[in-house]
Enzyme design. Sequence first.
Site, short mmCIF file in Angstrom:
data_model
loop_
_atom_site.label_atom_id
_atom_site.label_comp_id
_atom_site.label_asym_id
_atom_site.label_seq_id
_atom_site.Cartn_x
_atom_site.Cartn_y
_atom_site.Cartn_z
CB SER A 95 -1.52 -5.62 4.69
OG SER A 95 -0.34 -5.09 4.12
CG HIS A 146 -0.28 -0.29 2.52
ND1 HIS A 146 0.68 0.54 3.06
CD2 HIS A 146 -0.43 -1.31 3.41
CE1 HIS A 146 1.08 0.07 4.22
NE2 HIS A 146 0.44 -1.07 4.44
CG HIS A 198 4.25 -1.76 1.93
ND1 HIS A 198 2.92 -2.09 2.02
CD2 HIS A 198 4.87 -2.47 2.91
CE1 HIS A 198 2.74 -2.97 2.99
NE2 HIS A 198 3.90 -3.21 3.55
#
Length: 336
Positions: free
Chosen positions: A193, A37, A40
């Site tokens: 996540s 996402h 990251h």
Amino acid sequence: MSPEFELIETCDELDYALGHFAPRGRTAVVMTMGALHEGHAALVRAARAHVGRKGYVLVTVFVNPLQFGAGEDLDRYPRTLEADLKTAERAGADAVFAPSVAEVYPGGEPQVRIAAGPMGERLEGASRPGHFDGMLTVVAKLLHLTRPDVAFFGQKDAQQLALIRRMARDLNFPVEIVGVPTVREPDGLALSSRNRYLSPGERRTALALSAALFAARDRLAAQAALRARAATLPASESRAEALSKLGESRAAADAHAVAAAGPGGADAVRAAARAVLDEAAKQNPPLVLDYLALVDPADFTEVPDDHAGEAILAVAAKVGTTRLIDNLPLTFGAPA
């Protein structure tokens, strides 16, 4: 994908890539378990900025079974490799190393592992026994395989970051460990996540995690402002009592607060956060608190009320079946 970007799936392919591409500059690695996402992507962008255009940025995608305990979400942990490749490339990575479990652990689960020590038994370690041993074992292995000059990790997993830094220092890993600030949704929820598991109602309740941290931060700022005023005003209790007799209750309360202002206040900061979490526990669906802790970032032990210096306020809770964590760095004794 562009011709320059590549997916690497075996250790032999990784050795080839590092031998042919990495020598052009410094190598940076971003370790993930996939389901990438914006948080990251921020890590990848930070890595690219650090090593420059000539450097080599490698993202690892590996769902490590060693760090999942009994009853945790290993089987349902999202695997979205195709989307991950696109995210990594857009953010500036040169390659993604996405090995299988058999590639990372060819002889089955390793008999020799990294032990996280006392810090690994606190907070997340107490809630998830063995989690940090499994995490450090795979991080150590991936550092050996990827041979980076620098590795980037998110500050949202503050205890994980602290343990990785400690491992690198204690075991003389020749790598620089860099922490990148937590990326949040516009409503304050830390990117994770696991957020995709939340229903709309659960997400509303989950906002209490970041709200509690922000309430604590605001309480600390208010304490700092009072201390600053106390240093410049004749803040005596007699003045406060005189105001009370005149019926100036609000001014009297303020004068009392200034008179009482002093160092410390960690307990008040904890209380401000807990008040928000206690209210969330009454919501439908409720927030089920695992822990709220104000800790020393060096060893993750609780700080005393008169603490001065850096601290981390960390929280973990379940909403529905989804377990979430968040944290905020705070500085006690800083100017207002």
